[in-house]
Each structure stands twice: as C-alpha cells, then as structure tokens.
Design an enzyme around this catalytic site. Sequence first.
Site, PDB file in Angstrom:
ATOM      1  N   LYS A 139       0.996  -1.228   0.064  1.00 27.57           N
ATOM      2  CA  LYS A 139      -0.134  -0.012   0.056  1.00 27.57           C
ATOM      3  C   LYS A 139       0.637   1.341  -0.040  1.00 27.57           C
ATOM      4  O   LYS A 139       1.531   1.560   0.982  1.00 27.57           O
ATOM      5  CB  LYS A 139      -0.912  -0.160   1.184  1.00 27.57           C
ATOM      6  CG  LYS A 139      -1.807   1.188   1.144  1.00 27.57           C
ATOM      7  CD  LYS A 139      -1.511   1.962   2.335  1.00 27.57           C
ATOM      8  CE  LYS A 139      -2.395   3.187   2.389  1.00 27.57           C
ATOM      9  NZ  LYS A 139      -1.911   4.217   1.406  1.00 27.57           N
ATOM     10  N   GLU A 190      -0.985   7.660  -0.808  1.00 34.24           N
ATOM     11  CA  GLU A 190      -2.140   7.814  -1.835  1.00 34.24           C
ATOM     12  C   GLU A 190      -1.826   8.813  -2.852  1.00 34.24           C
ATOM     13  O   GLU A 190      -2.351   8.423  -3.855  1.00 34.24           O
ATOM     14  CB  GLU A 190      -3.590   8.190  -1.011  1.00 34.24           C
ATOM     15  CG  GLU A 190      -4.587   8.246  -1.978  1.00 34.24           C
ATOM     16  CD  GLU A 190      -5.976   8.327  -1.464  1.00 34.24           C
ATOM     17  OE1 GLU A 190      -6.260   8.792  -0.300  1.00 34.24           O
ATOM     18  OE2 GLU A 190      -7.286   7.767  -2.106  1.00 34.24           O
ATOM     19  N   GLY A 202       6.675   5.494   7.791  1.00 32.36           N
ATOM     20  CA  GLY A 202       5.697   6.704   8.077  1.00 32.36           C
ATOM     21  C   GLY A 202       5.789   7.315   9.330  1.00 32.36           C
ATOM     22  O   GLY A 202       6.841   7.170   9.806  1.00 32.36           O
ATOM     23  N   GLU A 225       2.838   8.901  14.648  1.00 26.26           N
ATOM     24  CA  GLU A 225       1.449   8.649  14.834  1.00 26.26           C
ATOM     25  C   GLU A 225       0.779   7.510  14.160  1.00 26.26           C
ATOM     26  O   GLU A 225      -0.189   6.623  15.095  1.00 26.26           O
ATOM     27  CB  GLU A 225       0.532   9.683  14.823  1.00 26.26           C
ATOM     28  CG  GLU A 225       1.260  10.894  15.431  1.00 26.26           C
ATOM     29  CD  GLU A 225       2.636  11.528  15.059  1.00 26.26           C
ATOM     30  OE1 GLU A 225       2.962  11.264  14.153  1.00 26.26           O
ATOM     31  OE2 GLU A 225       3.315  12.052  16.142  1.00 26.26           O
ATOM     32  N   GLY A 235       2.413   4.710  12.861  1.00 30.95           N
ATOM     33  CA  GLY A 235       2.906   3.605  13.216  1.00 30.95           C
ATOM     34  C   GLY A 235       1.931   3.081  14.668  1.00 30.95           C
ATOM     35  O   GLY A 235       1.862   1.976  14.602  1.00 30.95           O
ATOM     36  N   GLU A 265       9.295   1.806  10.713  1.00 34.95           N
ATOM     37  CA  GLU A 265      10.356   2.906  10.264  1.00 34.95           C
ATOM     38  C   GLU A 265       9.708   4.320  10.288  1.00 34.95           C
ATOM     39  O   GLU A 265       8.828   4.396   9.682  1.00 34.95           O
ATOM     40  CB  GLU A 265      10.973   2.698   9.017  1.00 34.95           C
ATOM     41  CG  GLU A 265      11.388   1.251   8.659  1.00 34.95           C
ATOM     42  CD  GLU A 265      13.038   1.366   9.371  1.00 34.95           C
ATOM     43  OE1 GLU A 265      13.467   2.225   9.263  1.00 34.95           O
ATOM     44  OE2 GLU A 265      13.278  -0.180   9.649  1.00 34.95           O
ATOM     45  N   CYS A 318      13.102  11.419   6.559  1.00 39.22           N
ATOM     46  CA  CYS A 318      13.231  11.515   7.929  1.00 39.22           C
ATOM     47  C   CYS A 318      14.514  11.527   8.775  1.00 39.22           C
ATOM     48  O   CYS A 318      14.719  11.663   9.938  1.00 39.22           O
ATOM     49  CB  CYS A 318      12.733   9.489   8.119  1.00 39.22           C
ATOM     50  SG  CYS A 318      13.591   8.759   7.054  1.00 39.22           S
ATOM     51  N   GLU A 325       9.176  16.786  14.522  1.00 34.22           N
ATOM     52  CA  GLU A 325       9.399  16.663  13.367  1.00 34.22           C
ATOM     53  C   GLU A 325       8.701  17.640  12.335  1.00 34.22           C
ATOM     54  O   GLU A 325       7.404  17.423  12.588  1.00 34.22           O
ATOM     55  CB  GLU A 325       8.981  15.163  13.113  1.00 34.22           C
ATOM     56  CG  GLU A 325       9.603  14.739  11.421  1.00 34.22           C
ATOM     57  CD  GLU A 325       9.550  13.517  11.206  1.00 34.22           C
ATOM     58  OE1 GLU A 325       8.090  12.936  11.117  1.00 34.22           O
ATOM     59  OE2 GLU A 325      10.132  12.808  10.673  1.00 34.22           O
TER      60      GLU A 325
HETATM   61  P1  NAD Z   1       1.985   8.657   7.292  1.00 32.31           P
HETATM   62  O1  NAD Z   1       2.154   8.247   8.465  1.00 32.31           O
HETATM   63  O2  NAD Z   1       0.758   9.925   7.202  1.00 32.31           O
HETATM   64  O3  NAD Z   1       1.422   7.642   6.153  1.00 32.31           O
HETATM   65  C1  NAD Z   1       2.225   6.633   5.662  1.00 32.31           C
HETATM   66  C2  NAD Z   1       1.544   5.618   5.023  1.00 32.31           C
HETATM   67  O4  NAD Z   1       0.492   5.105   5.990  1.00 32.31           O
HETATM   68  C3  NAD Z   1       0.786   6.015   4.066  1.00 32.31           C
HETATM   69  O5  NAD Z   1       0.692   5.181   2.887  1.00 32.31           O
HETATM   70  C4  NAD Z   1      -0.491   6.022   4.618  1.00 32.31           C
HETATM   71  O6  NAD Z   1      -1.710   6.133   3.567  1.00 32.31           O
HETATM   72  C5  NAD Z   1      -0.851   5.254   5.303  1.00 32.31           C
HETATM   73  N1  NAD Z   1      -1.702   5.372   6.649  1.00 32.31           N
HETATM   74  C6  NAD Z   1      -2.256   6.380   7.168  1.00 32.31           C
HETATM   75  N2  NAD Z   1      -3.103   5.987   7.896  1.00 32.31           N
HETATM   76  C7  NAD Z   1      -3.275   5.009   8.315  1.00 32.31           C
HETATM   77  C8  NAD Z   1      -3.598   4.083   9.129  1.00 32.31           C
HETATM   78  N3  NAD Z   1      -4.613   4.356  10.000  1.00 32.31           N
HETATM   79  N4  NAD Z   1      -3.512   2.700   9.060  1.00 32.31           N
HETATM   80  C9  NAD Z   1      -2.413   2.421   8.328  1.00 32.31           C
HETATM   81  N5  NAD Z   1      -1.990   2.811   7.162  1.00 32.31           N
HETATM   82  C10 NAD Z   1      -2.147   4.342   7.196  1.00 32.31           C
HETATM   83  O7  NAD Z   1       3.294   9.345   6.855  1.00 32.31           O
HETATM   84  P2  NAD Z   1       3.802  10.445   5.358  1.00 32.31           P
HETATM   85  O8  NAD Z   1       3.022  11.684   5.649  1.00 32.31           O
HETATM   86  O9  NAD Z   1       3.304   9.710   4.255  1.00 32.31           O
HETATM   87  O10 NAD Z   1       5.404  10.244   5.426  1.00 32.31           O
HETATM   88  C11 NAD Z   1       6.006  11.071   6.389  1.00 32.31           C
HETATM   89  C12 NAD Z   1       6.462  10.340   7.794  1.00 32.31           C
HETATM   90  O11 NAD Z   1       7.249   9.165   7.253  1.00 32.31           O
HETATM   91  C13 NAD Z   1       7.249  10.999   8.538  1.00 32.31           C
HETATM   92  O12 NAD Z   1       6.872  11.033   9.854  1.00 32.31           O
HETATM   93  C14 NAD Z   1       8.621  10.454   8.091  1.00 32.31           C
HETATM   94  O13 NAD Z   1       9.620  10.638   9.076  1.00 32.31           O
HETATM   95  C15 NAD Z   1       8.364   9.216   7.942  1.00 32.31           C
HETATM   96  N6  NAD Z   1       9.304   8.373   7.292  1.00 32.31           N
HETATM   97  C16 NAD Z   1      10.083   7.491   7.842  1.00 32.31           C
HETATM   98  C17 NAD Z   1      11.594   6.812   7.429  1.00 32.31           C
HETATM   99  C18 NAD Z   1      12.462   5.798   8.058  1.00 32.31           C
HETATM  100  O14 NAD Z   1      12.797   5.080   7.302  1.00 32.31           O
HETATM  101  N7  NAD Z   1      12.194   5.841   9.545  1.00 32.31           N
HETATM  102  C19 NAD Z   1      11.454   6.974   6.012  1.00 32.31           C
HETATM  103  C20 NAD Z   1      10.530   7.966   5.126  1.00 32.31           C
HETATM  104  C21 NAD Z   1       9.570   8.698   5.987  1.00 32.31           C
END
Ligand code: NAD
Length: 500
Positions: A183, A186, A236, A239, A241, A258, A292, A393
């Site tokens: 997934k 979006e 992602g 929150e 996570g 991650e 990140c 962040e």
């Molecule tokens: P996000 O957490 O909003 O979304 C990440 C993914 O989760 C998306 O595909 C989203 O559609 C999905 N998602 C959203 N709500 C969900 C739910 N309730 N249940 C399951 N999945 C859901 O993150 P983002 O805004 O896309 O990306 C930015 C974040 O990602 C930042 O916090 C960044 O630090 C983190 N990030 C971490 C790493 C790492 O390696 N640690 C790498 C890149 C990005």
Amino acid sequence: MSISAASENTIRSYGLIIAGEEEPGAETSTRSDPATGREVARFARASREDVERAIAEARRVFDEGDWPRWTGPRRSAALLRLADLMARDAERLARIETEEVGKPIRLARGDVAGSIAMARYAAAVAQTETGEVVDNVDADVVSMVVREPAGVIGMITPWNFPLLQLMQKLPYALAAGCTAVVKPAEVTAGTTVEVARLCKEAGIPAGVVNIVTGRGSVVGTALAESPDVDVLSFTGSTEVGAEITRASASTTKRLSMELGGKAAAIVLPDADLEQAATGIITGAMYNSGECCVATTRLLVHESVADELLAVLVEAFARVRVGDPKDESTDVGAMIHAGHLETVLGYVEDARARGLDIVFGGEALAEGPLADGYFVRPALIDGVDRRDPIFQEEIFGPVLAVTRFSTAEEAISLANDVDYGLANTVWSAGMQTALPVARAIRSGTVWVNTTLENAPQMPTGGLKRSGYGREMGRAGYEEFTEPKTITVRLAPAAPVFGVEQ
Ligand code: NAD
C-alpha cells in the site's frame, strides 16, 4: 490498462494489481503536481474487499504456489531482470517521482539508481544467504537452522521517497521467497504500480506482488487487522505507526516500524567547518527537507558557532528553490498545501516566541512558482531544547541552531528528543568523534559525512523512531523465520523410569 508516458501533457492512469491483473477499482483519486497544480495521475482507490482479495491471493500463492520453493539462484535471476528493467525505465521513473512528489529531478534520478542497487543487492542475497548448522552441542546431535520465508508481507510506505522506500522492502522480501501486498501513499503511488508492472515483465509469478492503492484508513487498516498477513512492514509517521500497532494487536503479527526522526548535526570545536557546512546543507535541503533523516538541528560548539553560521547563511542564500524539473533546482515543492502551511506555521510560531530567524522561512509564490507550494529554507538561531522546533518533526527545510560548551552537553542535547533515527558528528579527530557517536541513541550515526546509505547497510530507529531494520543482511532477515530442526544421531539415554 495502457501504460502512458511520463511527459508534460499526459495524465497517467494506475489500477490495483491483484493476482497479476491490473483492475480499475470502484473509485479513483487524482494527483496534481505540487509544483504546478497540473493533474498528472489517477489512482484506483481500493475498497476493504479489494484489500481482502489481494491478501487472499498473496496467501494462496505463498501457501500453494511454487514461488517460496524457487531456488535462491532462480529468485536472484528474477531480481536481476527487475533491476535491468528499472534501469531501462530509469528516466521515466525519475520523472514520475518528480511530478508526484515535487522533488528535484537530479535527486529523483539518485533515488532510482539507489532503488536499482537495492534490487541487485537483494539478488546477491538470494543467491548467497543460507541457513546454518549447529554442531557443537553434543557429539550425537546436529541442528539445522533453516531460513524460511516469513510468509505474506504487508508493506505500507510514505510519500517522501515512494520508490526508494518500496525498494528498501520489496526486493529483500522477494529474495526471501515471501509474497507481498503493498500500500503506497495515496498521492505518490505511481512508481509502486510501475514496479509491480515490471515485476510481471521480469517473470515474477502472478500474485507474488499485489498493489492496493488508496486511503490509509481503509487499506492500511485492513492490512493491519488481517490475520492472513504474517509481517507488516511500515514506513511513515510515529502517530500512524502507533495506530497500526493498536489495529494489529489481536493478530499478534510481526511488525517492523520505520518512523519519524529529528536528526542533529553535532559540530565539535575541531571540525573542518567548510566540510561541516557542506554536509549540513546537504542534510537540511535533501528532498526539500521532507526526509526522515534530514538534518533538522544544528548543535554547534560555542567557540565556532558564529563562524559556521556566517558560512551557512551564505550557503542558504545560494540554494536554488524552484521548478523540480529544472536540472539546477536544489529544493522543490512541498508535498501539498496543508504541509506548506505546517512548515510556515513552525517558522511563524518561532518568530512569535522571539527566536532569531536568521534566514528564509517565507512562502515563495512569485512568477513561475505561483501555482506551487514553495518555501525558502529557514535558518533559526538561539533554539532552546524545550522549543517545538527542537523537539518536533517539521519535515521541511528548517534548521534550528543550538550552541553547547562541552561534548557531554552536545550528547545530552542530541539525545533529548523522542526520536532516535540518525545523527551526524563533525570532528577532525576520531578520538573525539567516536565517543560522541557511541553515546548517541540512534540507529545510524554518520561521522564527517551525512545521508550516506547503501543496500548493504542496515537502517532503522530506536525510541519513537521505531524498531526493526531495513537493508543489509538484517533487512533480509526481517522477512525470514529461522526454523531449528534438531536431529539426534544416536539413541538418547532415558530420563524417566530410571532408578537414580
Ligand atoms: P503517514 O504516516 O501519514 O503515512 C504513511 C503511510 O501510512 C501512507 O501510505 C498512509 O496512507 C498510511 N496510513 C495512514 N493512516 C493509516 C492508518 N490508520 N493505518 C494504516 N496505514 C495508514 O506518513 P507520510 O506523511 O506519508 O510520511 C512522512 C512520515 O514518514 C514522516 O514522519 C517521516 O519521518 C516518516 N518516514 C520515515 C522513514 C524511516 O525510514 N524511518 C522514511 C521515510 C519517511
């Protein structure tokens, strides 16, 4: 569905990929280029029932198909074909990332090259990694620790590095013999569907790689709650996570998290300041700060702070913010209007608290930038460890400066955040740098360099940055289960019914 070219005037169309077939989905979403506002892609929006079908297919192919039993060399060959096909389509993949994410094309090309390298490394892993034998327990006992694929892997990825984050997971899981339901975020799903199409072309069997684009609350939740997903690998925000952890709790599936970061660059008094300034600019500006592991905090020794800041102000002024398709652009557009507002809000709040905005921090909307979401990178001095821009962040090109007087204070500052993903130490002497590097609580520490990664180097976080590792042998092992098969070669002496 037809594969359209990534060019100035086409709108790409992407479906769901389930059981090797691309299907339109009952609903669609559209994506506009965050630099211009032009519509560039349409994605299918999977329903919960679509996700359940994709999981069932991945389950069936894992349990009954021959993919998990393919030899390592055969899986390796398929991954090498995938890498070759990605190399053939490299420019197209880079342009899609630029259009959907707003990232500078130069950097998008780097992401594609890095992604191809992941597939090639995973091919080598598939060829070479084997189980182990334990033969020093008893002369009459030998144990085989066989490495089995962990099963059906759910993968959820963010929008900032859509291709790279996918490729830090998928080839490693394929090397192990797993099947996947992916997934993507979006708004930036294009390259994920492109890779799935290439997997098919590379001869990876139908149903091994399934793609379900759509909303996190529907698709992501369905993956988290499914008892048929064995491992969920998430990248992602912290929150989301935590939400996934809650949603998956009753299934007891294995999770890999991650999450967010708040990286510091620590500049010790003996550092080469020019080299440090170059690295700090790279760390702060890379991927427009939507990274990140971005350098978001500068912790600098008070004896060199003014000198370094003077160099940094000039360097900030040279950074070119603009059209991501322009070869010379350094910083592109923020991902969407709401995120631009968030980044600008952090700067405005810092100004209101009386912090010194040394450079930038304002929206850029003149001339060709009028229809996009651009911000001039901000440098903010005098930041206290309790300040939100020190702790939270921001995910944009904003660098907070804090001065320290001893190495112990620098370590304490670096560790005084919820996150523990990556940090950097700048110092001419290894005897000065290494004790600091070892005292920092993060999954990665760079010394006199920053953002250097490779497919063979594990990456991941501590604290609220998550757990589990991607890439390297550790990343491969996340997608395997060691099974211990113990054989006794001579009869054992009885334990019960024996007179003592
Ligand atoms: P996000 O957490 O909003 O979304 C990440 C993914 O989760 C998306 O595909 C989203 O559609 C999905 N998602 C959203 N709500 C969900 C739910 N309730 N249940 C399951 N999945 C859901 O993150 P983002 O805004 O896309 O990306 C930015 C974040 O990602 C930042 O916090 C960044 O630090 C983190 N990030 C971490 C790493 C790492 O390696 N640690 C790498 C890149 C990005």
